[in-house]
Write a protein that holds these residues in place. Structure first.
Motif, PDB file in Angstrom:
ATOM      1  N   LEU A 196      -2.778   2.063  -0.333  1.00 30.11           N
ATOM      2  CA  LEU A 196      -1.454   2.596  -0.045  1.00 30.11           C
ATOM      3  C   LEU A 196      -0.381   1.867  -0.838  1.00 30.11           C
ATOM      4  N   VAL A 197       0.698   2.590  -1.103  1.00 28.91           N
ATOM      5  CA  VAL A 197       1.947   1.956  -1.513  1.00 28.91           C
ATOM      6  C   VAL A 197       2.806   1.892  -0.261  1.00 28.91           C
ATOM      7  N   PHE A 198       3.176   0.684   0.115  1.00 26.48           N
ATOM      8  CA  PHE A 198       3.900   0.462   1.370  1.00 26.48           C
ATOM      9  C   PHE A 198       5.283  -0.080   1.073  1.00 26.48           C
ATOM     10  N   LYS A 199       6.268   0.442   1.814  1.00 28.16           N
ATOM     11  CA  LYS A 199       7.637  -0.060   1.718  1.00 28.16           C
ATOM     12  C   LYS A 199       8.255   0.021   3.095  1.00 28.16           C
ATOM     13  N   ILE A 200       8.878  -1.053   3.538  1.00 29.74           N
ATOM     14  CA  ILE A 200       9.490  -1.067   4.866  1.00 29.74           C
ATOM     15  C   ILE A 200      10.494   0.084   4.994  1.00 29.74           C
ATOM     16  N   GLY A 201      10.335   0.872   6.048  1.00 29.73           N
ATOM     17  CA  GLY A 201      11.261   1.963   6.294  1.00 29.73           C
ATOM     18  C   GLY A 201      11.001   3.197   5.460  1.00 29.73           C
ATOM     19  N   GLY A 202      10.040   3.141   4.558  1.00 31.59           N
ATOM     20  CA  GLY A 202       9.738   4.286   3.712  1.00 31.59           C
ATOM     21  C   GLY A 202       8.449   4.957   4.127  1.00 31.59           C
ATOM     22  N   ARG A 203       8.186   6.108   3.559  1.00 30.26           N
ATOM     23  CA  ARG A 203       6.941   6.809   3.829  1.00 30.26           C
ATOM     24  C   ARG A 203       5.815   6.141   3.045  1.00 30.26           C
ATOM     25  N   ILE A 204       4.678   5.968   3.705  1.00 30.58           N
ATOM     26  CA  ILE A 204       3.557   5.379   2.986  1.00 30.58           C
ATOM     27  C   ILE A 204       2.992   6.416   2.010  1.00 30.58           C
ATOM     28  N   ARG A 205       2.541   5.933   0.893  1.00 30.86           N
ATOM     29  CA  ARG A 205       1.999   6.802  -0.149  1.00 30.86           C
ATOM     30  C   ARG A 205       0.561   6.389  -0.426  1.00 30.86           C
ATOM     31  N   ARG A 206      -0.349   7.325  -0.275  1.00 30.37           N
ATOM     32  CA  ARG A 206      -1.753   7.033  -0.555  1.00 30.37           C
ATOM     33  C   ARG A 206      -2.024   7.239  -2.042  1.00 30.37           C
ATOM     34  N   ILE A 207      -2.694   6.286  -2.652  1.00 31.57           N
ATOM     35  CA  ILE A 207      -3.036   6.435  -4.069  1.00 31.57           C
ATOM     36  C   ILE A 207      -4.558   6.346  -4.230  1.00 31.57           C
ATOM     37  N   LYS A 208      -5.053   7.095  -5.189  1.00 32.79           N
ATOM     38  CA  LYS A 208      -6.498   7.185  -5.416  1.00 32.79           C
ATOM     39  C   LYS A 208      -6.812   6.613  -6.789  1.00 32.79           C
ATOM     40  N   PRO A 209      -7.565   5.526  -6.844  1.00 34.82           N
ATOM     41  CA  PRO A 209      -7.944   4.966  -8.144  1.00 34.82           C
ATOM     42  C   PRO A 209      -8.760   5.969  -8.959  1.00 34.82           C
ATOM     43  N   ALA A 210      -8.465   6.036 -10.258  1.00 36.09           N
ATOM     44  CA  ALA A 210      -9.194   6.948 -11.132  1.00 36.09           C
ATOM     45  C   ALA A 210     -10.611   6.456 -11.397  1.00 36.09           C
ATOM     46  N   ARG A 211     -10.833   5.163 -11.227  1.00 44.33           N
ATOM     47  CA  ARG A 211     -12.170   4.592 -11.410  1.00 44.33           C
ATOM     48  C   ARG A 211     -12.346   3.453 -10.408  1.00 44.33           C
ATOM     49  N   PRO A 212     -13.587   3.099 -10.096  1.00 46.44           N
ATOM     50  CA  PRO A 212     -13.808   2.027  -9.108  1.00 46.44           C
ATOM     51  C   PRO A 212     -13.138   0.720  -9.517  1.00 46.44           C
ATOM     52  N   ILE A 213     -12.615   0.023  -8.512  1.00 45.03           N
ATOM     53  CA  ILE A 213     -11.967  -1.268  -8.737  1.00 45.03           C
ATOM     54  C   ILE A 213     -12.866  -2.349  -8.145  1.00 45.03           C
ATOM     55  N   TYR A 267     -16.450 -13.455  -1.760  1.00 48.15           N
ATOM     56  CA  TYR A 267     -16.920 -12.150  -1.338  1.00 48.15           C
ATOM     57  C   TYR A 267     -16.746 -11.136  -2.468  1.00 48.15           C
ATOM     58  N   LYS A 268     -17.806 -10.399  -2.765  1.00 50.39           N
ATOM     59  CA  LYS A 268     -17.654  -9.201  -3.595  1.00 50.39           C
ATOM     60  C   LYS A 268     -17.338  -8.073  -2.623  1.00 50.39           C
ATOM     61  N   THR A 269     -16.168  -7.524  -2.749  1.00 47.74           N
ATOM     62  CA  THR A 269     -15.715  -6.575  -1.738  1.00 47.74           C
ATOM     63  C   THR A 269     -15.472  -5.207  -2.338  1.00 47.74           C
ATOM     64  N   ARG A 270     -15.387  -4.232  -1.472  1.00 44.14           N
ATOM     65  CA  ARG A 270     -15.064  -2.875  -1.916  1.00 44.14           C
ATOM     66  C   ARG A 270     -13.936  -2.324  -1.050  1.00 44.14           C
ATOM     67  N   ILE A 271     -13.206  -1.404  -1.612  1.00 46.29           N
ATOM     68  CA  ILE A 271     -12.117  -0.747  -0.889  1.00 46.29           C
ATOM     69  C   ILE A 271     -12.717   0.340   0.000  1.00 46.29           C
ATOM     70  N   VAL A 272     -12.307   0.377   1.268  1.00 41.71           N
ATOM     71  CA  VAL A 272     -12.829   1.375   2.207  1.00 41.71           C
ATOM     72  C   VAL A 272     -11.749   2.414   2.505  1.00 41.71           C
ATOM     73  N   GLU A 273     -12.151   3.669   2.495  1.00 39.87           N
ATOM     74  CA  GLU A 273     -11.199   4.764   2.688  1.00 39.87           C
ATOM     75  C   GLU A 273     -10.854   4.993   4.152  1.00 39.87           C
ATOM     76  N   VAL A 274     -11.766   4.608   5.043  1.00 41.21           N
ATOM     77  CA  VAL A 274     -11.566   4.866   6.470  1.00 41.21           C
ATOM     78  C   VAL A 274     -10.888   3.668   7.119  1.00 41.21           C
ATOM     79  N   GLY A 275      -9.834   3.930   7.870  1.00 42.79           N
ATOM     80  CA  GLY A 275      -9.140   2.874   8.578  1.00 42.79           C
ATOM     81  C   GLY A 275      -9.721   2.660   9.962  1.00 42.79           C
ATOM     82  N   ALA A 276      -8.903   2.172  10.864  1.00 38.44           N
ATOM     83  CA  ALA A 276      -9.364   1.851  12.216  1.00 38.44           C
ATOM     84  C   ALA A 276      -9.898   3.094  12.917  1.00 38.44           C
ATOM     85  N   ARG A 277     -10.924   2.866  13.709  1.00 41.92           N
ATOM     86  CA  ARG A 277     -11.512   3.984  14.461  1.00 41.92           C
ATOM     87  C   ARG A 277     -12.290   3.451  15.671  1.00 41.92           C
TER      88      ARG A 277
END
Length: 306
Positions: free
Chosen positions: A150-167, A296-306
């Motif tokens: 996400l792009v996060f800014k206090i008081g603003g709408r969150i913006r989801r961004i999708k990497p074009a390739r794995p990070i 840690y070798k980590t990966r970005i997860v698309e699913v948040g809390a559940r």
């Protein structure tokens, strides 16, 4: 019994400056907190974890109490117990407290049959962060709830961004524990003493985030690495780095990382390194040799809390 899980996070660019209204790029990672809520005989709310004392978990207790009272739930002749299990390092800049708070809130909500909106879970998570850290931006509970990047800014709408390739990200824990609140106050003092200079630093941080977003969307990992390095320079400039963090940051670069930086409040905690595909192992070995407590070798997860 009801169970919930919530991910930790890394900030790719923009920490500290996000507190002053600038954007930050944040990603959920595959280190997670789990919470288990159940009814118990006798009144009261009890929160337990094998990693910290019950007293340290009081902010979570207070937020759960607020949730129960705000929904008008009546716990007649029974109480609540929340047990927490997490593999997110504590006080390391990876959103441990927010993930634990969010998972606990969701577990209790499931147990009591509450249907909370994501925004409600975030708001309660922010309240817990306020008790713990004093002046949080809200970025940690937000990414833990929503997941992904996400792009996060206090008081603003969150913006989801999708990497074009794995990070490919590597996290190295310095082993130094620190308080986010202390680091935030340290930066606040600097901003108060040198407002004109700090305003320029904020502008630079904003431009770095903008360029990093573009690099992520276009799949330009080389450019993203440069932005991470530049962001680290800003964090060093505002006084939240130290010799151990610098050693890890440069060990990663010397081992071939495209970029590396502090993630989170600094003063201790973790650094992240961006690797070319297939080159993570060499960087991991270098960070271990440089004295990292854990890597840690980590990966970005698309699913948040559940």
């Amino acid at each position: 019994m009801a169970e919930a899980t919530a991910p930790g996070k890394v900030i790719l660019c923009g920490e500290h400056f996000v507190v002053y209204g600038e954007p930050a790029i944040v990603a959920a990672i595959d280190l997670k907190a789990h919470a288990y809520a159940s009814f118990t005989d006798g009144p009261g709310i009890h929160v337990y974890s094998s990693r910290v004392s019950e007293n340290a978990l009081k902010p979570i207790h207070d937020v759960i109490k607020l949730l129960v009272e705000s929904k008008g739930a009546k716990l007649i002749d029974k109480g609540l117990t929340v047990s927490i299990n997490s593999n997110i390092p504590i006080s390391a800049g990876l959103g441990s407290s927010a993930a634990v708070s969010v998972a606990s809130i969701l577990a209790v909500s499931k147990l009591l049959g509450f249907k909370l909106k994501k925004s409600e879970v975030v708001a309660l998570g922010v309240k817990a962060e306020e008790i713990i850290h004093g002046r949080p931006s809200g970025v940690d509970p937000t990414i833990s709830v929503y997941g992904g990047m996400l792009v996060f800014k206090i008081g603003g709408r969150i913006r989801r961004i999708k990497p074009a390739r794995p990070i490919e990200l590597i996290i190295a824990d310095s082993g130094l524990k620190r308080s986010t609140g202390v680091m935030v106050r340290k930066v606040s003092e600097l901003a108060s003493k040198h407002p004109a200079i700090f305003l320029r630093l904020r502008s630079t941080a904003r431009m770095i985030v903008r360029e990093a977003i573009e690099a992520i969307i276009e799949g330009d990992v080389e450019k993203l690495g440069v932005m991470l390095n530049l962001n680290h320079g800003l964090l060093s400039a505002i006084g939240v780095s130290n010799t151990r963090l610098e050693k890890l940051t440069y060990a990663a670069r010397e081992a071939g990382a495209l970029g590396s930086k502090i993630t989170g409040a600094g003063g201790g905690g973790c650094i992240i390194a961006l690797a070319r595909p297939g080159e993570s192992d060499r960087i991991v070995s270098s960070l271990i040799d440089a004295g990292a407590e854990a890597v840690y070798k980590t990966r970005i997860v698309e699913v948040g809390a559940r």
